[in-house]
Motif scaffolding. Structure first.
Motif, PDB file in Angstrom:
ATOM      1  N   ASP A 118      14.174  73.539  74.548  1.00 48.40           N
ATOM      2  CA  ASP A 118      14.510  74.946  74.837  1.00 48.40           C
ATOM      3  C   ASP A 118      15.954  75.232  74.458  1.00 48.40           C
ATOM      4  N   ILE A 153      11.459  68.628  77.078  1.00 47.95           N
ATOM      5  CA  ILE A 153      11.117  70.054  77.175  1.00 47.95           C
ATOM      6  C   ILE A 153      12.392  70.883  77.348  1.00 47.95           C
ATOM      7  N   GLY A 192       7.620  73.523  67.912  1.00 51.51           N
ATOM      8  CA  GLY A 192       6.779  74.593  68.442  1.00 51.51           C
ATOM      9  C   GLY A 192       5.354  74.223  68.112  1.00 51.51           C
ATOM     10  N   SER A 215       4.130  69.957  78.351  1.00 50.13           N
ATOM     11  CA  SER A 215       4.113  70.637  79.647  1.00 50.13           C
ATOM     12  C   SER A 215       3.008  70.060  80.546  1.00 50.13           C
ATOM     13  N   PRO A 252       4.265  71.949  72.628  1.00 51.56           N
ATOM     14  CA  PRO A 252       4.751  72.614  73.849  1.00 51.56           C
ATOM     15  C   PRO A 252       3.752  72.513  75.009  1.00 51.56           C
ATOM     16  N   ASP A 304       3.455  79.446  69.636  1.00 56.66           N
ATOM     17  CA  ASP A 304       4.733  78.842  70.026  1.00 56.66           C
ATOM     18  C   ASP A 304       5.660  78.529  68.842  1.00 56.66           C
TER      19      ASP A 304
END
Ligand SMILES: NC(=O)c1ccc[n+]([C@@H]2O[C@H](COP(=O)([O-])OP(=O)(O)OC[C@H]3O[C@@H](n4cnc5c(N)ncnc54)[C@H](O)[C@@H]3O)[C@@H](O)[C@H]2O)c1
Length: 439
Positions: free
Chosen positions: A293, A289, A260, A269, A265, A332
């Protein structure tokens, strides 16, 4: 050197303070008047070990000051650093460059003599060129160059990372800019820390490639941990066994609840989006990614299993809310996924975190906060170890077990050994990538 640092967040403030400690004259700028008022009063708005002392020393030596007046800080500066946020843009996963470009426009209006405008924020390839275009358009007469100087410091160890970096990356287009950057970093250069000079685009790419690689390494071991649980292997032993291979290295091989924080993150992305835009999909990063999750979701299943199939009506003590120890940064953090899921499942959640409460209270509605692990554990049905702060590493396990309604622990950082928990009277335990008991 005279330096203006635009943005006094985790990166801007640490960089500004450290540059002043190099002997430069630094003015730190922020839009947020509350932050500047705190800094002027000698208070550090973030938790970063050692920063308060270093800041006080350099303010005392009159090398470091704070202002909301960007124009005043930029006028006469040899180098102006942009260290504003580049969060994920809502909707499409791109880096939001609004703050960087707004800062560039403000800087353009305030430039006086030759100045190097340095982007320290993490930005996609092409951003420095765009910063140059913005400044040239707003101030056609301005005498300036741009430079890319991505930052690699880690929150919690930021000062040491800045003062003793593995390397400094400097992307430049002209010798004149390179010379200014060499002066800025001379104290590190003199102590033989590697300064790597590149073109602008490579410097921008290096930062994303570095963070994506680290996120991949963590995710790799997290995925291996999932398989270890199925086949009866212990991921700690596996990580040690592979990490001793010099080609692999032992860092970033600690299995846990998924990465996190303020960088991985958003940077993974953004890199995935950059790849898609250039018809060169970053397939590994996209998989990272997705797997990350899944790892986070798996942690919720683990806690649910530990509680006998449902957390409804259970009291759960969560140790640690920040995304890692030694910071108050909640951006995050895995707790932001895990705690709401537990509360949503009907659990009562008590959190204890040495620095996270100030930010965390608003971000985790419905949870209550305890002062220490023992009061959090009183009458609880389970403990979840979420952030491995030092103060959680040597708990009195017997005392904890005695206080709990049912002594169960989900140790999502693999701090404790199953045998120690069993000896202390715990009835159930689950770790990450290793055998549990009582499940
Ligand atoms: N946090 C980290 O560990 C870390 C590490 C390496 C790189 N980075 C990168 O550094 C950049 C900054 O990150 P951060 O964590 O310090 O962000 P942050 O959100 O903590 O701080 C950004 C600061 O900039 C200020 N700001 C925004 N626009 C401004 C403007 N026009 N003028 C003056 N101030 C302005 C904000 O008020 C805020 O205080 C990001 O691009 C990030 O990816 C962060």
């Amino acid at each position: 050197m005279k330096i203006a640092m635009i943005g006094t967040g985790y990166v801007g403030l640490v960089s500004g303070v450290c540059f002043s400690d190099f002997g430069h004259e630094v003015v730190c700028v922020d839009l947020n008047p509350d932050k500047i008022a705190m800094l002027d009063a000698g208070q550090v708005p973030i938790y970063e070990p050692g920063l308060d002392d270093l800041m006080a020393r350099n303010v005392g030596a009159e090398r470091l000051s704070f202002t909301t007046d960007l124009a005043q800080a930029v006028a006469g500066a040899d180098a102006v650093f942009i260290a504003v946020g580049t969060p994920t843009r809502r909707g499409d996963g791109h880096a939001d460059l609004t703050y960087v470009y707004a800062a560039a426009r403000d800087i353009a209006a305030a430039l006086t003599g030759y100045t190097v405008v340095v982007t320290k924020s993490t930005v996609p390839v092409g951003t420095n060129a765009e910063v140059a275009r913005i400044i040239r358009k707003a101030a056609p007469e301005a005498d300036f160059d741009v430079a890319s100087n991505p930052e690699f410091l880690r929150e919690g160890a930021a000062i040491d990372d800045f003062m003793r970096p593995d390397r400094v990356i400097v992307g430049v287009e002209t010798k004149r800019a390179a010379d200014v950057m060499a002066d800025v970093y001379r104290p590190l250069f003199l102590r033989d820390f590697p300064i790597v000079t590149t073109d602008l685009e490579s410097a921008e790419m290096i930062k994303y490639a570095a963070n994506a690689f680290l996120a991949t390494k963590i995710t790799f071991i997290n995925e291996i941990a999932g398989l270890c649980e199925k086949v009866g292997a212990d991921v700690k032993q596996v990580a040690k066994g592979i990490g001793l291979d010099g080609r692999i290295g032992n860092k970033f091989l600690h299995a846990g609840p998924g990465y996190g924080g303020s960088c991985f993150p958003k940077d993974t992305s953004a890199l995935a989006r950059i790849g898609q835009e250039h018809a060169m999909p970053m397939q590994i990063v996209e998989a990272v990614i997705k797997v990350n999750d899944e790892v986070k979701r798996r942690m919720i299943d683990k806690i649910t299993d530990l509680c006998g199939g449902s957390v409804n009506g259970r009291t759960i003590a969560v140790l640690g809310a920040t995304f890692k120890p030694n910071t108050d940064d909640m951006r995050d953090a895995p707790s932001l996924t895990i705690v709401p899921a537990l509360i949503g499942g009907g659990a009562r959640v008590r959190i204890v975190d040495p620095q996270g409460r100030r930010e965390g209270e608003a971000l985790l509605p419905g949870a209550t906060w305890a002062e220490d692990p023992y009061s959090a554990a009183k009458g609880a049905d389970a403990i979840v170890m979420l952030t491995e702060w030092n103060e959680f590493r040597a708990l009195d396990l017997e005392r904890l077990a005695g206080l709990m309604a049912s002594a169960r622990m989900a140790d999502l950082r693999n701090v404790y050994a199953a045998s120690d928990l069993q000896e202390a009277g715990f009835v159930a335990y689950t770790g990450v990538g290793r055998a549990g008991f009582g499940l």
